[in-house]
Design an enzyme around this catalytic site. Structure first.
Site, PDB file in Angstrom:
ATOM      1  CG  HIS A 198      -2.152  -0.786   1.015  1.00 45.55           C
ATOM      2  ND1 HIS A 198      -3.028  -1.101   2.000  1.00 45.55           N
ATOM      3  CD2 HIS A 198      -2.656  -1.306  -0.123  1.00 45.55           C
ATOM      4  CE1 HIS A 198      -4.040  -1.787   1.488  1.00 45.55           C
ATOM      5  NE2 HIS A 198      -3.820  -1.926   0.206  1.00 45.55           N
ATOM      6  CG  ASN A 463       7.649  -5.683 -18.046  1.00 44.68           C
ATOM      7  OD1 ASN A 463       8.547  -5.223 -18.740  1.00 44.68           O
ATOM      8  ND2 ASN A 463       6.710  -4.933 -17.511  1.00 44.68           N
ATOM      9  CG  ASP A 464       4.853 -11.404 -16.962  1.00 47.83           C
ATOM     10  OD1 ASP A 464       5.489 -11.915 -16.025  1.00 47.83           O
ATOM     11  OD2 ASP A 464       3.868 -10.671 -16.800  1.00 47.83           O
ATOM     12  CB  CYS A 511       2.418  -2.697 -23.370  1.00 41.84           C
ATOM     13  SG  CYS A 511       1.872  -4.349 -22.961  1.00 41.84           S
TER      14      CYS A 511
END
Ligand code: PEP
Ligand code: MG
Length: 593
Positions: A198, A463-464, A511
Protein backbone atom coordinates in the site's frame (compact mmCIF):
# COMPACT_ATOMS: atom_id res chain seq x y z
CA UNK A 1 30.69 6.20 9.62
CA UNK A 2 33.42 8.74 10.21
CA UNK A 3 32.69 12.19 9.00
CA UNK A 4 35.37 14.10 7.17
CA UNK A 5 36.89 10.89 5.95
CA UNK A 6 34.94 11.30 2.72
CA UNK A 7 34.71 7.65 1.93
CA UNK A 8 31.29 7.36 0.49
CA UNK A 9 29.21 4.24 0.97
CA UNK A 10 26.95 2.84 -1.69
CA UNK A 11 23.86 0.91 -0.65
CA UNK A 12 21.43 -0.66 -3.03
CA UNK A 13 17.73 -1.40 -2.65
CA UNK A 14 14.72 -2.03 -4.85
CA UNK A 15 13.58 1.07 -6.74
CA UNK A 16 9.85 1.46 -6.16
CA UNK A 17 8.95 5.00 -7.18
CA UNK A 18 11.39 6.73 -9.53
CA UNK A 19 13.27 10.01 -9.09
CA UNK A 20 16.48 11.49 -7.69
CA UNK A 21 16.78 13.30 -4.36
CA UNK A 22 19.55 14.90 -2.34
CA UNK A 23 18.62 15.70 1.23
CA UNK A 24 19.20 15.21 4.93
CA UNK A 25 18.54 11.74 6.24
CA UNK A 26 16.12 11.44 9.14
CA UNK A 27 14.85 8.35 10.85
CA UNK A 28 11.17 7.78 11.20
CA UNK A 29 10.29 5.56 14.13
CA UNK A 30 7.10 3.70 14.53
CA UNK A 31 8.03 2.13 17.79
CA UNK A 32 5.37 2.57 20.38
CA UNK A 33 6.32 3.46 23.88
CA UNK A 34 5.04 0.99 26.43
CA UNK A 35 1.48 1.77 27.35
CA UNK A 36 0.84 1.95 31.11
CA UNK A 37 -1.60 -0.58 32.52
CA UNK A 38 -4.28 0.76 34.85
CA UNK A 39 -7.15 -0.88 36.73
CA UNK A 40 -10.50 0.72 35.99
CA UNK A 41 -13.10 0.58 38.75
CA UNK A 42 -16.40 -0.99 37.75
CA UNK A 43 -18.15 2.38 38.10
CA UNK A 44 -15.85 3.96 35.47
CA UNK A 45 -16.04 1.25 32.82
CA UNK A 46 -18.78 3.02 30.88
CA UNK A 47 -16.70 6.14 30.82
CA UNK A 48 -13.69 4.16 29.59
CA UNK A 49 -15.76 2.59 26.79
CA UNK A 50 -16.92 6.04 25.77
CA UNK A 51 -13.30 7.18 25.67
CA UNK A 52 -12.49 4.27 23.36
CA UNK A 53 -15.46 5.02 21.06
CA UNK A 54 -14.41 8.66 20.91
CA UNK A 55 -10.86 7.65 19.90
CA UNK A 56 -12.21 5.47 17.08
CA UNK A 57 -14.43 8.33 15.93
CA UNK A 58 -11.53 10.82 16.07
CA UNK A 59 -9.35 8.46 14.02
CA UNK A 60 -12.16 8.09 11.50
CA UNK A 61 -12.44 11.85 11.16
CA UNK A 62 -8.66 12.18 10.58
CA UNK A 63 -8.71 9.51 7.91
CA UNK A 64 -11.79 10.98 6.23
CA UNK A 65 -10.00 14.33 6.06
CA UNK A 66 -6.89 12.68 4.61
CA UNK A 67 -8.99 10.79 2.06
CA UNK A 68 -10.63 14.03 0.93
CA UNK A 69 -7.23 15.73 0.49
CA UNK A 70 -6.02 12.82 -1.62
CA UNK A 71 -9.14 12.93 -3.75
CA UNK A 72 -8.67 16.66 -4.29
CA UNK A 73 -5.12 15.84 -5.37
CA UNK A 74 -6.60 13.25 -7.79
CA UNK A 75 -4.65 10.48 -6.01
CA UNK A 76 -7.63 8.15 -6.24
CA UNK A 77 -5.66 4.98 -5.56
CA UNK A 78 -4.15 6.48 -2.42
CA UNK A 79 -7.65 7.56 -1.36
CA UNK A 80 -8.89 3.98 -1.93
CA UNK A 81 -6.20 2.70 0.43
CA UNK A 82 -7.24 5.13 3.15
CA UNK A 83 -10.75 3.89 2.51
CA UNK A 84 -9.68 0.33 3.39
CA UNK A 85 -8.35 1.74 6.69
CA UNK A 86 -11.70 3.38 7.31
CA UNK A 87 -13.40 0.04 6.72
CA UNK A 88 -11.02 -1.69 9.14
CA UNK A 89 -12.08 0.83 11.78
CA UNK A 90 -15.61 -0.53 11.46
CA UNK A 91 -14.44 -4.12 11.77
CA UNK A 92 -16.25 -5.87 14.65
CA UNK A 93 -12.87 -7.08 15.88
CA UNK A 94 -11.86 -3.51 16.66
CA UNK A 95 -15.25 -2.27 17.71
CA UNK A 96 -16.95 -5.14 19.55
CA UNK A 97 -14.11 -7.40 20.69
CA UNK A 98 -11.93 -4.65 22.12
CA UNK A 99 -14.90 -3.16 23.97
CA UNK A 100 -15.67 -6.59 25.39
CA UNK A 101 -12.07 -7.04 26.50
CA UNK A 102 -12.09 -3.65 28.26
CA UNK A 103 -15.25 -4.65 30.08
CA UNK A 104 -13.97 -8.08 31.10
CA UNK A 105 -10.42 -7.16 32.05
CA UNK A 106 -11.34 -3.82 33.65
CA UNK A 107 -8.16 -2.32 32.28
CA UNK A 108 -7.63 1.03 30.57
CA UNK A 109 -8.69 1.19 26.91
CA UNK A 110 -5.24 2.15 25.52
CA UNK A 111 -3.58 -0.78 27.27
CA UNK A 112 -6.23 -3.30 26.16
CA UNK A 113 -6.24 -1.97 22.61
CA UNK A 114 -2.45 -2.01 22.40
CA UNK A 115 -2.17 -5.61 23.72
CA UNK A 116 -4.98 -6.79 21.50
CA UNK A 117 -3.43 -5.37 18.34
CA UNK A 118 0.04 -6.50 19.30
CA UNK A 119 -1.22 -10.07 19.57
CA UNK A 120 -3.06 -9.77 16.29
CA UNK A 121 -0.06 -8.44 14.51
CA UNK A 122 2.16 -11.19 15.83
CA UNK A 123 -0.25 -13.69 14.33
CA UNK A 124 -0.05 -11.93 10.97
CA UNK A 125 3.74 -11.86 11.14
CA UNK A 126 3.89 -15.58 11.86
CA UNK A 127 1.97 -16.33 8.66
CA UNK A 128 5.01 -14.92 6.81
CA UNK A 129 2.95 -13.89 3.88
CA UNK A 130 2.89 -10.66 1.91
CA UNK A 131 -0.85 -10.16 2.11
CA UNK A 132 -1.08 -10.76 5.83
CA UNK A 133 2.01 -8.66 6.47
CA UNK A 134 0.28 -5.88 4.52
CA UNK A 135 -2.85 -6.36 6.62
CA UNK A 136 -0.63 -6.21 9.73
CA UNK A 137 0.86 -2.93 8.46
CA UNK A 138 -2.60 -1.49 7.92
CA UNK A 139 -3.60 -2.43 11.47
CA UNK A 140 -0.43 -0.97 12.94
CA UNK A 141 -1.01 2.15 10.89
CA UNK A 142 -4.50 2.56 12.33
CA UNK A 143 -3.51 1.60 15.86
CA UNK A 144 -0.97 4.44 16.07
CA UNK A 145 -3.71 6.89 15.24
CA UNK A 146 -6.19 5.38 17.71
CA UNK A 147 -3.58 5.41 20.51
CA UNK A 148 -2.81 9.03 19.82
CA UNK A 149 -6.48 9.85 20.26
CA UNK A 150 -6.54 7.87 23.48
CA UNK A 151 -3.67 10.03 24.66
CA UNK A 152 -1.50 6.95 25.17
CA UNK A 153 1.27 7.96 22.80
CA UNK A 154 2.21 10.70 20.44
CA UNK A 155 2.13 9.47 16.87
CA UNK A 156 5.19 10.22 14.77
CA UNK A 157 4.20 11.95 11.57
CA UNK A 158 5.99 12.89 8.38
CA UNK A 159 4.14 16.20 8.39
CA UNK A 160 6.50 17.56 11.05
CA UNK A 161 9.69 16.87 9.07
CA UNK A 162 11.72 19.88 7.88
CA UNK A 163 11.99 20.66 4.15
CA UNK A 164 14.21 18.48 1.99
CA UNK A 165 14.20 15.46 4.28
CA UNK A 166 14.92 11.91 3.15
CA UNK A 167 13.28 9.55 5.59
CA UNK A 168 14.35 6.08 6.54
CA UNK A 169 11.99 3.73 8.29
CA UNK A 170 11.88 0.00 8.98
CA UNK A 171 8.46 -0.19 7.45
CA UNK A 172 6.61 2.74 6.10
CA UNK A 173 2.86 2.88 6.48
CA UNK A 174 0.54 3.88 3.65
CA UNK A 175 -1.13 6.65 5.64
CA UNK A 176 2.28 8.15 6.52
CA UNK A 177 3.14 8.42 2.84
CA UNK A 178 -0.36 9.75 2.16
CA UNK A 179 0.30 12.60 4.60
CA UNK A 180 3.79 13.35 3.27
CA UNK A 181 4.32 16.53 1.32
CA UNK A 182 6.88 16.47 -1.49
CA UNK A 183 8.08 19.92 -0.32
CA UNK A 184 9.34 18.34 2.90
CA UNK A 185 9.83 14.70 2.06
CA UNK A 186 12.19 14.44 -0.91
CA UNK A 187 12.43 10.64 -0.81
CA UNK A 188 11.62 7.58 1.27
CA UNK A 189 13.86 4.61 2.08
CA UNK A 190 12.63 1.56 3.95
CA UNK A 191 13.99 -1.73 5.19
CA UNK A 192 10.89 -3.73 4.22
CA UNK A 193 8.61 -3.24 1.28
CA UNK A 194 7.79 -4.27 -2.27
CA UNK A 195 6.28 -2.58 -5.34
CA UNK A 196 2.80 -3.81 -4.50
CA UNK A 197 2.51 -2.67 -0.87
CA UNK A 198 0.00 0.00 0.00
CA UNK A 199 2.82 2.41 0.86
CA UNK A 200 4.36 1.82 -2.60
CA UNK A 201 1.10 2.50 -4.38
CA UNK A 202 0.67 5.76 -2.47
CA UNK A 203 4.29 6.86 -3.09
CA UNK A 204 3.87 6.28 -6.82
CA UNK A 205 0.54 8.12 -6.83
CA UNK A 206 2.20 11.11 -5.14
CA UNK A 207 5.43 11.00 -7.17
CA UNK A 208 7.70 10.59 -4.12
CA UNK A 209 10.94 8.71 -4.93
CA UNK A 210 11.03 5.52 -2.88
CA UNK A 211 13.57 2.70 -2.44
CA UNK A 212 12.76 -0.41 -0.37
CA UNK A 213 14.72 -3.43 0.89
CA UNK A 214 17.58 -1.39 2.29
CA UNK A 215 19.59 -2.66 5.24
CA UNK A 216 19.29 -0.39 8.27
CA UNK A 217 22.78 -1.09 9.63
CA UNK A 218 24.76 1.63 7.86
CA UNK A 219 21.85 3.95 7.27
CA UNK A 220 21.30 4.53 10.96
CA UNK A 221 24.83 5.88 11.30
CA UNK A 222 24.15 8.40 8.58
CA UNK A 223 21.14 10.04 10.25
CA UNK A 224 21.45 13.82 10.10
CA UNK A 225 23.88 13.80 7.16
CA UNK A 226 23.30 14.57 3.52
CA UNK A 227 22.64 11.56 1.30
CA UNK A 228 21.84 10.92 -2.34
CA UNK A 229 18.90 8.77 -3.38
CA UNK A 230 18.84 7.54 -6.95
CA UNK A 231 15.52 5.76 -7.27
CA UNK A 232 16.14 5.07 -10.97
CA UNK A 233 18.69 2.40 -10.03
CA UNK A 234 17.94 1.84 -6.32
CA UNK A 235 21.27 3.40 -5.24
CA UNK A 236 21.71 5.28 -1.98
CA UNK A 237 24.98 7.09 -1.42
CA UNK A 238 25.92 7.81 2.17
CA UNK A 239 28.57 10.39 2.97
CA UNK A 240 28.70 11.49 -0.68
CA UNK A 241 31.87 13.24 -1.75
CA UNK A 242 31.64 16.77 -3.12
CA UNK A 243 32.25 15.26 -6.52
CA UNK A 244 29.28 12.91 -6.18
CA UNK A 245 27.02 15.68 -4.92
CA UNK A 246 28.02 17.92 -7.80
CA UNK A 247 27.46 15.04 -10.22
CA UNK A 248 23.96 14.31 -8.91
CA UNK A 249 23.00 17.99 -8.75
CA UNK A 250 24.03 18.24 -12.38
CA UNK A 251 22.06 15.09 -13.23
CA UNK A 252 19.02 16.57 -11.47
CA UNK A 253 19.42 19.83 -13.38
CA UNK A 254 20.00 18.01 -16.64
CA UNK A 255 16.96 15.81 -16.17
CA UNK A 256 14.83 18.85 -15.36
CA UNK A 257 16.11 20.89 -18.29
CA UNK A 258 16.12 18.03 -20.79
CA UNK A 259 12.61 17.26 -19.64
CA UNK A 260 11.59 20.88 -20.19
CA UNK A 261 13.17 20.61 -23.66
CA UNK A 262 11.33 17.38 -24.30
CA UNK A 263 8.04 18.88 -23.21
CA UNK A 264 8.32 21.19 -26.22
CA UNK A 265 7.94 18.23 -28.57
CA UNK A 266 4.97 16.77 -26.70
CA UNK A 267 2.45 18.31 -29.07
CA UNK A 268 4.25 16.95 -32.16
CA UNK A 269 3.54 13.66 -33.91
CA UNK A 270 5.34 10.43 -32.96
CA UNK A 271 6.68 9.99 -36.47
CA UNK A 272 10.09 9.06 -37.88
CA UNK A 273 11.70 11.69 -40.06
CA UNK A 274 10.94 9.58 -43.12
CA UNK A 275 7.26 9.68 -42.25
CA UNK A 276 6.46 6.41 -40.45
CA UNK A 277 3.85 6.96 -37.73
CA UNK A 278 4.07 5.13 -34.43
CA UNK A 279 1.11 4.93 -32.12
CA UNK A 280 2.78 6.11 -28.92
CA UNK A 281 0.63 5.30 -25.91
CA UNK A 282 1.07 5.29 -22.13
CA UNK A 283 0.97 2.56 -19.49
CA UNK A 284 -0.92 3.67 -16.42
CA UNK A 285 -1.88 2.24 -13.07
CA UNK A 286 -3.55 5.25 -11.52
CA UNK A 287 -6.38 7.47 -12.66
CA UNK A 288 -4.46 10.65 -11.87
CA UNK A 289 -1.85 9.74 -14.48
CA UNK A 290 -4.22 10.37 -17.38
CA UNK A 291 -3.82 14.14 -17.19
CA UNK A 292 -0.06 13.75 -17.62
CA UNK A 293 -0.62 11.43 -20.57
CA UNK A 294 -2.47 14.33 -22.25
CA UNK A 295 0.28 16.81 -21.31
CA UNK A 296 2.96 14.55 -22.79
CA UNK A 297 1.03 14.19 -26.03
CA UNK A 298 0.29 10.47 -25.70
CA UNK A 299 -2.03 8.99 -28.32
CA UNK A 300 -3.96 7.19 -25.58
CA UNK A 301 -3.49 4.51 -22.94
CA UNK A 302 -2.13 1.24 -24.32
CA UNK A 303 -2.24 -0.54 -20.97
CA UNK A 304 -4.32 0.23 -17.91
CA UNK A 305 -3.29 -2.26 -15.23
CA UNK A 306 -6.72 -2.69 -13.66
CA UNK A 307 -5.40 -4.97 -10.90
CA UNK A 308 -4.20 -1.85 -9.08
CA UNK A 309 -7.82 -1.21 -8.16
CA UNK A 310 -7.78 -4.61 -6.49
CA UNK A 311 -4.40 -4.02 -4.85
CA UNK A 312 -5.52 -0.69 -3.44
CA UNK A 313 -8.71 -2.14 -2.00
CA UNK A 314 -7.31 -5.60 -1.13
CA UNK A 315 -10.51 -7.11 -2.43
CA UNK A 316 -12.26 -7.40 -5.75
CA UNK A 317 -14.39 -4.32 -6.25
CA UNK A 318 -18.05 -4.78 -7.15
CA UNK A 319 -19.38 -4.16 -10.67
CA UNK A 320 -20.77 -0.80 -9.56
CA UNK A 321 -17.51 0.29 -7.92
CA UNK A 322 -15.61 -0.68 -11.06
CA UNK A 323 -18.15 1.03 -13.29
CA UNK A 324 -17.58 4.30 -11.40
CA UNK A 325 -13.79 3.96 -11.72
CA UNK A 326 -13.77 2.97 -15.41
CA UNK A 327 -16.25 5.75 -16.22
CA UNK A 328 -13.96 8.29 -14.52
CA UNK A 329 -11.04 6.94 -16.53
CA UNK A 330 -12.87 6.91 -19.85
CA UNK A 331 -14.16 10.45 -19.28
CA UNK A 332 -10.64 11.63 -18.44
CA UNK A 333 -9.42 10.20 -21.78
CA UNK A 334 -11.47 12.86 -23.64
CA UNK A 335 -12.11 10.56 -26.59
CA UNK A 336 -8.61 9.09 -26.85
CA UNK A 337 -8.40 5.28 -26.87
CA UNK A 338 -7.75 3.26 -23.73
CA UNK A 339 -6.93 -0.42 -23.39
CA UNK A 340 -8.19 -1.83 -20.11
CA UNK A 341 -6.40 -5.03 -19.22
CA UNK A 342 -8.51 -7.43 -17.18
CA UNK A 343 -7.17 -8.16 -13.67
CA UNK A 344 -3.67 -9.61 -13.80
CA UNK A 345 -3.63 -11.01 -10.30
CA UNK A 346 -1.23 -13.75 -9.26
CA UNK A 347 2.52 -13.68 -9.83
CA UNK A 348 3.82 -10.74 -7.81
CA UNK A 349 0.25 -9.45 -7.41
CA UNK A 350 -1.11 -12.26 -5.30
CA UNK A 351 -4.76 -12.74 -4.52
CA UNK A 352 -6.03 -13.18 -1.02
CA UNK A 353 -6.80 -16.83 -1.66
CA UNK A 354 -3.49 -17.61 -3.25
CA UNK A 355 -1.69 -16.02 -0.34
CA UNK A 356 -3.71 -17.96 2.14
CA UNK A 357 -3.15 -21.30 0.45
CA UNK A 358 0.32 -20.80 -1.03
CA UNK A 359 0.50 -23.28 -3.86
CA UNK A 360 3.94 -23.45 -5.42
CA UNK A 361 5.44 -20.81 -7.66
CA UNK A 362 2.81 -18.08 -8.16
CA UNK A 363 4.28 -17.09 -11.54
CA UNK A 364 3.47 -20.56 -12.83
CA UNK A 365 0.22 -20.79 -10.95
CA UNK A 366 -3.34 -19.62 -11.28
CA UNK A 367 -2.53 -16.18 -12.62
CA UNK A 368 -4.23 -13.57 -14.82
CA UNK A 369 -6.59 -15.06 -17.46
CA UNK A 370 -6.36 -18.50 -15.79
CA UNK A 371 -7.60 -17.03 -12.54
CA UNK A 372 -10.42 -15.10 -14.20
CA UNK A 373 -11.65 -18.10 -16.19
CA UNK A 374 -11.80 -20.07 -12.94
CA UNK A 375 -13.71 -17.25 -11.23
CA UNK A 376 -16.46 -16.36 -13.71
CA UNK A 377 -18.27 -14.14 -11.18
CA UNK A 378 -15.25 -11.89 -10.75
CA UNK A 379 -14.54 -11.94 -14.49
CA UNK A 380 -18.15 -11.23 -15.43
CA UNK A 381 -18.42 -8.29 -13.00
CA UNK A 382 -15.29 -6.74 -14.47
CA UNK A 383 -16.40 -7.22 -18.09
CA UNK A 384 -19.87 -5.82 -17.33
CA UNK A 385 -18.34 -2.75 -15.70
CA UNK A 386 -15.90 -2.17 -18.59
CA UNK A 387 -18.57 -2.63 -21.25
CA UNK A 388 -20.92 -0.24 -19.48
CA UNK A 389 -18.18 2.38 -19.18
CA UNK A 390 -17.13 1.77 -22.80
CA UNK A 391 -20.26 3.61 -23.93
CA UNK A 392 -18.54 6.83 -22.87
CA UNK A 393 -15.47 6.55 -25.08
CA UNK A 394 -13.00 4.48 -27.03
CA UNK A 395 -12.34 1.36 -24.95
CA UNK A 396 -10.58 -1.91 -25.74
CA UNK A 397 -10.31 -4.95 -23.52
CA UNK A 398 -7.12 -6.97 -23.29
CA UNK A 399 -6.38 -10.34 -21.67
CA UNK A 400 -3.11 -10.98 -19.81
CA UNK A 401 -0.97 -14.11 -19.86
CA UNK A 402 -2.81 -16.10 -22.49
CA UNK A 403 -1.01 -19.39 -23.17
CA UNK A 404 -3.53 -21.21 -25.30
CA UNK A 405 -6.12 -20.37 -27.97
CA UNK A 406 -8.99 -21.86 -25.95
CA UNK A 407 -8.40 -19.31 -23.18
CA UNK A 408 -8.82 -16.46 -25.64
CA UNK A 409 -11.92 -18.05 -27.15
CA UNK A 410 -13.52 -18.68 -23.74
CA UNK A 411 -12.82 -15.12 -22.68
CA UNK A 412 -14.30 -13.77 -25.91
CA UNK A 413 -17.39 -15.92 -25.43
CA UNK A 414 -17.86 -14.45 -21.98
CA UNK A 415 -17.63 -10.93 -23.44
CA UNK A 416 -20.20 -11.80 -26.06
CA UNK A 417 -22.57 -13.25 -23.47
CA UNK A 418 -22.23 -10.19 -21.26
CA UNK A 419 -22.68 -7.87 -24.25
CA UNK A 420 -25.93 -9.64 -25.13
CA UNK A 421 -27.15 -9.45 -21.52
CA UNK A 422 -26.36 -5.76 -21.31
CA UNK A 423 -27.89 -4.83 -24.63
CA UNK A 424 -31.07 -6.79 -23.85
CA UNK A 425 -31.44 -4.98 -20.58
CA UNK A 426 -30.77 -1.64 -22.31
CA UNK A 427 -27.57 -0.99 -20.35
CA UNK A 428 -25.46 -0.67 -23.48
CA UNK A 429 -26.48 0.45 -26.91
CA UNK A 430 -23.58 -0.43 -29.15
CA UNK A 431 -21.15 -3.33 -29.15
CA UNK A 432 -17.95 -1.66 -30.09
CA UNK A 433 -15.07 -2.80 -27.91
CA UNK A 434 -11.94 -4.09 -29.58
CA UNK A 435 -10.38 -7.21 -28.09
CA UNK A 436 -6.68 -7.68 -27.60
CA UNK A 437 -4.50 -10.55 -26.53
CA UNK A 438 -1.26 -10.14 -24.62
CA UNK A 439 1.70 -12.26 -25.54
CA UNK A 440 3.74 -12.78 -22.43
CA UNK A 441 4.49 -16.49 -22.62
CA UNK A 442 6.56 -18.30 -25.29
CA UNK A 443 3.71 -20.72 -26.09
CA UNK A 444 1.49 -17.78 -27.05
CA UNK A 445 4.29 -16.30 -29.17
CA UNK A 446 4.60 -19.54 -31.10
CA UNK A 447 0.88 -19.58 -31.90
CA UNK A 448 0.52 -15.85 -32.48
CA UNK A 449 -1.03 -16.53 -35.91
CA UNK A 450 -3.88 -18.51 -34.29
CA UNK A 451 -4.34 -15.86 -31.63
CA UNK A 452 -4.21 -13.01 -34.17
CA UNK A 453 -7.05 -14.65 -36.12
CA UNK A 454 -9.24 -14.31 -33.02
CA UNK A 455 -8.50 -10.76 -31.90
CA UNK A 456 -8.18 -7.14 -33.04
CA UNK A 457 -4.69 -6.46 -31.72
CA UNK A 458 -1.75 -8.09 -30.03
CA UNK A 459 0.32 -6.58 -27.22
CA UNK A 460 3.68 -8.07 -26.33
CA UNK A 461 4.30 -7.90 -22.58
CA UNK A 462 8.07 -8.14 -22.58
CA UNK A 463 8.41 -7.97 -18.79
CA UNK A 464 6.85 -11.39 -18.48
CA UNK A 465 7.93 -12.71 -21.87
CA UNK A 466 11.60 -12.25 -20.93
CA UNK A 467 10.94 -13.95 -17.59
CA UNK A 468 9.24 -16.99 -19.10
CA UNK A 469 11.49 -17.21 -22.15
CA UNK A 470 14.72 -17.10 -20.14
CA UNK A 471 13.39 -18.88 -17.05
CA UNK A 472 14.38 -15.96 -14.81
CA UNK A 473 12.09 -14.78 -12.02
CA UNK A 474 11.85 -11.04 -12.66
CA UNK A 475 11.58 -10.20 -8.96
CA UNK A 476 14.47 -12.39 -7.77
CA UNK A 477 17.52 -10.17 -7.17
CA UNK A 478 19.83 -13.20 -7.22
CA UNK A 479 19.25 -13.93 -10.89
CA UNK A 480 18.80 -10.31 -11.96
CA UNK A 481 21.84 -10.44 -14.20
CA UNK A 482 20.29 -13.20 -16.28
CA UNK A 483 17.23 -11.10 -17.01
CA UNK A 484 18.48 -9.80 -20.36
CA UNK A 485 15.95 -8.24 -22.74
CA UNK A 486 18.74 -8.06 -25.33
CA UNK A 487 18.80 -11.85 -25.59
CA UNK A 488 18.69 -12.83 -29.28
CA UNK A 489 15.87 -15.30 -28.50
CA UNK A 490 13.60 -12.40 -27.52
CA UNK A 491 14.44 -10.42 -30.63
CA UNK A 492 13.69 -13.43 -32.83
CA UNK A 493 10.47 -13.99 -30.95
CA UNK A 494 9.25 -10.42 -31.45
CA UNK A 495 10.03 -10.73 -35.16
CA UNK A 496 8.07 -13.97 -35.34
CA UNK A 497 5.02 -12.48 -33.58
CA UNK A 498 4.97 -9.38 -35.81
CA UNK A 499 5.26 -11.54 -38.93
CA UNK A 500 2.55 -14.00 -37.90
CA UNK A 501 0.10 -11.32 -36.74
CA UNK A 502 0.85 -9.36 -39.91
CA UNK A 503 -0.51 -12.24 -41.99
CA UNK A 504 -3.92 -11.41 -40.54
CA UNK A 505 -3.46 -7.64 -40.65
CA UNK A 506 -3.40 -7.50 -36.85
CA UNK A 507 -1.26 -4.68 -35.37
CA UNK A 508 1.33 -5.51 -32.73
CA UNK A 509 2.29 -3.28 -29.83
CA UNK A 510 4.93 -3.68 -27.14
CA UNK A 511 3.91 -2.60 -23.65
CA UNK A 512 6.63 -3.98 -21.34
CA UNK A 513 9.32 -1.74 -19.80
CA UNK A 514 11.44 -2.36 -22.86
CA UNK A 515 9.06 -0.21 -24.92
CA UNK A 516 9.95 2.74 -22.68
CA UNK A 517 13.71 2.19 -22.98
CA UNK A 518 14.85 4.56 -25.75
CA UNK A 519 17.72 2.28 -26.71
CA UNK A 520 15.21 -0.27 -27.97
CA UNK A 521 13.01 2.14 -29.91
CA UNK A 522 14.79 1.88 -33.32
CA UNK A 523 15.10 -1.89 -32.91
CA UNK A 524 11.37 -2.33 -32.22
CA UNK A 525 10.41 -0.08 -35.13
CA UNK A 526 12.79 -2.05 -37.35
CA UNK A 527 11.11 -5.27 -36.26
CA UNK A 528 7.76 -3.89 -37.44
CA UNK A 529 6.14 -2.98 -34.14
CA UNK A 530 3.57 -0.26 -34.86
CA UNK A 531 2.60 0.77 -31.35
CA UNK A 532 4.59 1.37 -28.18
CA UNK A 533 2.94 1.71 -24.81
CA UNK A 534 5.39 3.12 -22.31
CA UNK A 535 5.67 4.26 -18.69
CA UNK A 536 4.53 7.87 -18.60
CA UNK A 537 7.85 9.29 -17.48
CA UNK A 538 9.50 7.91 -20.65
CA UNK A 539 6.90 9.05 -23.13
CA UNK A 540 8.47 12.38 -24.22
CA UNK A 541 11.92 10.82 -24.62
CA UNK A 542 10.59 7.96 -26.74
CA UNK A 543 8.81 10.51 -28.91
CA UNK A 544 12.08 12.37 -29.36
CA UNK A 545 13.89 9.17 -30.38
CA UNK A 546 11.15 8.25 -32.86
CA UNK A 547 11.29 11.71 -34.42
CA UNK A 548 15.07 11.51 -34.77
CA UNK A 549 15.29 8.19 -36.47
CA UNK A 550 14.31 6.77 -39.86
CA UNK A 551 12.74 3.47 -40.78
CA UNK A 552 15.67 2.86 -43.10
CA UNK A 553 18.12 3.15 -40.21
CA UNK A 554 15.87 0.97 -38.01
CA UNK A 555 15.96 -1.82 -40.61
CA UNK A 556 19.73 -1.52 -40.89
CA UNK A 557 20.03 -1.81 -37.14
CA UNK A 558 17.92 -4.99 -37.13
CA UNK A 559 20.21 -6.48 -39.77
CA UNK A 560 23.27 -5.63 -37.67
CA UNK A 561 21.71 -7.12 -34.56
CA UNK A 562 20.49 -10.31 -36.17
CA UNK A 563 24.03 -11.54 -36.72
CA UNK A 564 25.00 -11.03 -33.07
CA UNK A 565 24.68 -14.01 -30.77
CA UNK A 566 25.38 -12.58 -27.34
CA UNK A 567 23.01 -10.40 -25.26
CA UNK A 568 26.04 -8.37 -24.12
CA UNK A 569 27.08 -7.54 -27.69
CA UNK A 570 23.55 -6.53 -28.61
CA UNK A 571 23.33 -4.33 -25.54
CA UNK A 572 26.67 -2.69 -26.39
CA UNK A 573 25.50 -1.94 -29.90
CA UNK A 574 22.22 -0.41 -28.67
CA UNK A 575 24.10 1.65 -26.06
CA UNK A 576 26.61 2.93 -28.60
CA UNK A 577 23.90 3.88 -31.05
CA UNK A 578 21.96 5.74 -28.37
CA UNK A 579 25.05 7.41 -26.95
CA UNK A 580 26.08 8.63 -30.40
CA UNK A 581 22.67 10.07 -31.21
CA UNK A 582 21.49 11.39 -27.84
CA UNK A 583 24.48 12.00 -25.54
CA UNK A 584 22.48 14.60 -23.58
CA UNK A 585 19.86 12.00 -22.60
CA UNK A 586 22.22 9.35 -21.24
CA UNK A 587 21.85 10.40 -17.58
CA UNK A 588 18.15 9.85 -17.63
CA UNK A 589 18.54 6.18 -18.47
CA UNK A 590 21.89 5.58 -16.77
CA UNK A 591 24.12 4.88 -19.75
CA UNK A 592 27.80 5.46 -19.11
CA UNK A 593 29.36 4.14 -22.26
C1 PEP B 1 4.51 -7.25 -19.18
O1 PEP B 1 4.57 -8.37 -18.68
O2 PEP B 1 5.35 -6.81 -20.00
C2 PEP B 1 3.40 -6.33 -18.82
C3 PEP B 1 3.22 -5.20 -19.45
O3 PEP B 1 2.61 -6.72 -17.79
P1 PEP B 1 3.01 -6.51 -16.22
O4 PEP B 1 4.33 -5.80 -16.17
O5 PEP B 1 1.91 -5.75 -15.60
O6 PEP B 1 3.08 -7.93 -15.77
MG1 MG C 1 2.84 -9.08 -17.60
Amino acid sequence: MLKGKQKEILLRGTPISHGIAIGKLAIFYHEQESIPEREIPESEIRQELKRYDKALKGTKKDLQRLKKLLEMDRSHEAAAIIDTHLQLLDDPVLVVEVREKIRQSRKNADYVFHCFLHEYQQRFDEIQDLFFRERGCDLLDISRRVLEHLGGSERASLTSMPPNTIVFSDTIAASDVAEADLQNISAIISHDGSPTTHAAIVAKAKGIPYIANVSSELIEEAIGTEVVVDARSGDIILDPTKKTLTKYRKVQEKITSSFQELEKICSLQAETYDGYKINLMANIEMVNEIERMHQYGGAGVGLFRSEYIYLAKQRFPSEEEQFVIYSQIVNAMRGLPIVIRTFDVGGDKLTVEEKATHKGNPYLGCRAIRFLLQKPDIFRAQIRAILRASERGNVSIMFPMVTDLTELIEAKELIEEVQNELSHSGKIIEKRVRIGCMIEVPSAAMISDHLAKECDFIAIGTNDLVQYLLAVDRSNQEVNKLYTPTHPALIRMIKLIVGQAGEYGVPVSVCGELAGDPRFTPLLIGLGVSELSVSLRNLPLIKKVIRNTSVVRCHQLVEQIEVLSSPGDIQDLLNQEFHALFPEECDRILINS
